[in-house]
Design a protein around this motif. Structure first.
Motif, PDB file in Angstrom:
ATOM      1  N   HIS A 124       0.856  -1.202   0.000  1.00 15.18           N
ATOM      2  CA  HIS A 124       0.000   0.000   0.000  1.00 15.18           C
ATOM      3  C   HIS A 124       0.889   1.249   0.000  1.00 15.18           C
ATOM      4  O   HIS A 124       1.504   1.565   1.013  1.00 15.18           O
ATOM      5  CB  HIS A 124      -0.897  -0.071   1.247  1.00 15.18           C
ATOM      6  CG  HIS A 124      -1.844   1.080   1.452  1.00 15.18           C
ATOM      7  ND1 HIS A 124      -2.828   1.041   2.430  1.00 15.18           N
ATOM      8  CD2 HIS A 124      -1.973   2.287   0.846  1.00 15.18           C
ATOM      9  CE1 HIS A 124      -3.515   2.176   2.419  1.00 15.18           C
ATOM     10  NE2 HIS A 124      -3.016   2.947   1.469  1.00 15.18           N
ATOM     11  N   HIS A 162       1.447   5.384  -2.089  1.00  9.73           N
ATOM     12  CA  HIS A 162       0.879   6.445  -2.932  1.00  9.73           C
ATOM     13  C   HIS A 162       1.972   7.224  -3.648  1.00  9.73           C
ATOM     14  O   HIS A 162       3.040   7.468  -3.093  1.00  9.73           O
ATOM     15  CB  HIS A 162       0.070   7.428  -2.080  1.00  9.73           C
ATOM     16  CG  HIS A 162      -1.115   6.791  -1.434  1.00  9.73           C
ATOM     17  ND1 HIS A 162      -2.357   6.789  -2.004  1.00  9.73           N
ATOM     18  CD2 HIS A 162      -1.236   6.091  -0.279  1.00  9.73           C
ATOM     19  CE1 HIS A 162      -3.199   6.127  -1.219  1.00  9.73           C
ATOM     20  NE2 HIS A 162      -2.544   5.690  -0.159  1.00  9.73           N
ATOM     21  N   HIS A 189      -5.072   6.676  -4.611  1.00  7.55           N
ATOM     22  CA  HIS A 189      -6.500   6.836  -4.365  1.00  7.55           C
ATOM     23  C   HIS A 189      -7.266   6.920  -5.696  1.00  7.55           C
ATOM     24  O   HIS A 189      -7.027   7.831  -6.508  1.00  7.55           O
ATOM     25  CB  HIS A 189      -6.783   8.122  -3.581  1.00  7.55           C
ATOM     26  CG  HIS A 189      -6.215   8.136  -2.189  1.00  7.55           C
ATOM     27  ND1 HIS A 189      -6.762   7.413  -1.159  1.00  7.55           N
ATOM     28  CD2 HIS A 189      -5.160   8.792  -1.658  1.00  7.55           C
ATOM     29  CE1 HIS A 189      -6.064   7.638  -0.041  1.00  7.55           C
ATOM     30  NE2 HIS A 189      -5.078   8.468  -0.318  1.00  7.55           N
ATOM     31  N   GLU A 238      -6.582   2.374  -4.091  1.00  8.37           N
ATOM     32  CA  GLU A 238      -7.292   2.500  -2.818  1.00  8.37           C
ATOM     33  C   GLU A 238      -8.563   3.286  -3.095  1.00  8.37           C
ATOM     34  O   GLU A 238      -8.505   4.486  -3.378  1.00  8.37           O
ATOM     35  CB  GLU A 238      -6.413   3.218  -1.782  1.00  8.37           C
ATOM     36  CG  GLU A 238      -7.079   3.278  -0.408  1.00  8.37           C
ATOM     37  CD  GLU A 238      -6.222   3.973   0.656  1.00  8.37           C
ATOM     38  OE1 GLU A 238      -5.260   4.691   0.299  1.00  8.37           O
ATOM     39  OE2 GLU A 238      -6.532   3.809   1.858  1.00  8.37           O
ATOM     40  N   ASP A 295       1.505   2.390   3.720  1.00 11.61           N
ATOM     41  CA  ASP A 295       0.673   3.536   3.330  1.00 11.61           C
ATOM     42  C   ASP A 295       1.563   4.764   3.096  1.00 11.61           C
ATOM     43  O   ASP A 295       1.215   5.885   3.472  1.00 11.61           O
ATOM     44  CB  ASP A 295      -0.395   3.816   4.398  1.00 11.61           C
ATOM     45  CG  ASP A 295      -1.598   4.565   3.862  1.00 11.61           C
ATOM     46  OD1 ASP A 295      -1.604   4.937   2.673  1.00 11.61           O
ATOM     47  OD2 ASP A 295      -2.541   4.783   4.648  1.00 11.61           O
ATOM     48  N   HIS A 297       3.356   7.917   1.714  1.00  8.21           N
ATOM     49  CA  HIS A 297       2.915   9.101   0.971  1.00  8.21           C
ATOM     50  C   HIS A 297       4.097  10.029   0.669  1.00  8.21           C
ATOM     51  O   HIS A 297       3.924  11.253   0.566  1.00  8.21           O
ATOM     52  CB  HIS A 297       1.875   9.897   1.765  1.00  8.21           C
ATOM     53  CG  HIS A 297       0.474   9.341   1.747  1.00  8.21           C
ATOM     54  ND1 HIS A 297       0.131   8.141   2.319  1.00  8.21           N
ATOM     55  CD2 HIS A 297      -0.689   9.835   1.226  1.00  8.21           C
ATOM     56  CE1 HIS A 297      -1.177   7.930   2.159  1.00  8.21           C
ATOM     57  NE2 HIS A 297      -1.699   8.937   1.494  1.00  8.21           N
TER      58      HIS A 297
HETATM   59 MN    MN Z   1      -3.535   5.021   1.590  1.00 10.17          MN
END
Ligand code: MN
Ligand code: AMP
Ligand code: MN
Ligand code: MN
Length: 292
Positions: free
Chosen positions: A6, A8, A38, A63, A247, A249
């Motif tokens: 996961h 981004h 996303h 996501e 996750d 970023h």
């Molecule tokens: Mn995320």
């Protein structure tokens, strides 16, 4: 084998390009990374082109912003056919809702005396298919209103704060079917992270499993050690996949470094078997893992 499922890029609210995410994943010692922006597959091709250079395997995912029992729920969809009509239509609606929300967020911020407009936000979302609150936060940092994204959420952008505006999100129950029908594997992202969890306890999760849910992201920074233990035992009891991920970023989220949580190899193996089965059931050619 280290697997992070996961992350981004700047196609949504990460701060680095898809290629840079893949290179950074290799530099972090990962063997497999999933790019899961996303509500978009816009970064997939660039990420796939970087695989050989980086020497890390790529799982293409997304996501998806959903709602369930009155709450926002994020659904990770792995390896769906991005050309599936139902999926494409829902993603288009979500992205449209993201765009439409921006002028309203800016108007609400102006109403409390912050001189901000959509162009300033857009300047922080160049190349992004999915514009979001983090880009507003970045604009507020540039304006000197806040010091970082977290402060922008705490003061202005989180639900209940003056800059909050709702946007379109499809029902989770419908999205589970769409991801499956697109030949993908649906896994709920951070199910107990920062939210009311009442609809996602064992009974609720069992019902969602009946609608196609395949797994739970157990190891995530928004879950405490106790939550992870409890979620893991629910997942194991139900026979759901257990995943773990950063996750990531980029610079947009602290304490989410690549590889800070990982997925066990046997869980990825099962996920890929489920993806094959879903593609077969759906009669679709779906994206495969891109290997170096
Ligand atoms: Mn995320
Ligand atoms: P949006 O997609 O526009 O609804 O914004 C949600 C995104 O904002 C999430 O995907 C997170 O990346 C980010 N986010 C949510 N809460 C916070 C927070 N408190 N601080 C920083 N980023 C956040
Ligand atoms: Mn995000
Ligand atoms: Mn999320």
């Amino acid at each position: 084998m280290r697997i992070d499922l996961h992350t981004h890029s700047d196609r949504s609210d990460g701060t680095t390009s898809p290629r840079e995410v893949v290179l950074a994943a290799a530099a972090a010692g990962l063997d497999v990374v999933a790019l899961t922006d996303h509500d978009t597959a816009a970064g997939w091709d660039e990420a796939a082109r970087a695989v050989r250079e980086a020497g890390v395997a790529l799982v293409r995912g997304m996501e998806i912003s959903c709602k369930h029992a009155g709450r926002a729920v994020h659904l990770l969809g792995y390896l769906p056919d991005p050309e599936h009509e139902g999926l494409k239509a829902e993603l288009a609606l979500i992205l449209e809702g993201r765009d439409e929300r921006m002028p309203r967020i800016c108007a609400q911020l102006r109403a409390i005396g912050i001189d901000i407009d959509e162009q300033q936000v857009a300047a922080h979302a160049v190349g992004a298919a999915a514009i979001g609150r983090p880009h507003v936060a970045d604009a507020l940092v540039t304006l000197g209103v806040v010091a970082h994204r977290d402060e922008a959420f705490d003061r202005f952008l989180a639900q209940g704060r003056p800059g909050y505006v709702q946007r379109y999100a499809p029902p989770l129950t419908r999205m589970l079917g769409i991801v499956r029908d697109a030949g993908g594997v649906p896994v709920i992202a951070h199910p107990w992270g920062r939210t009311d969890t009442s609809a996602l306890l064992a009974d609720g999760l069992a019902e969602l499993q009946g609608l196609g849910l395949a797994g739970l992201e157990v190891d995530h920074q928004d879950h405490s050690p106790a939550q992870r233990d409890e979620l893991r035992s629910i997942a194991e009891g139900l026979g759901l996949l257990v995943t773990g991920s950063s996750d990531f970023h980029g610079a947009g989220k602290s304490d989410h470094e690549l590889g800070c949580n990982t997925t066990a190899p046997d869980q990825l193996e099962r996920l890929l078997e489920l993806a094959d089965a879903a593609a077969r059931d759906a009669g679709r050619r779906t994206p495969q893992v891109v290997r170096p």
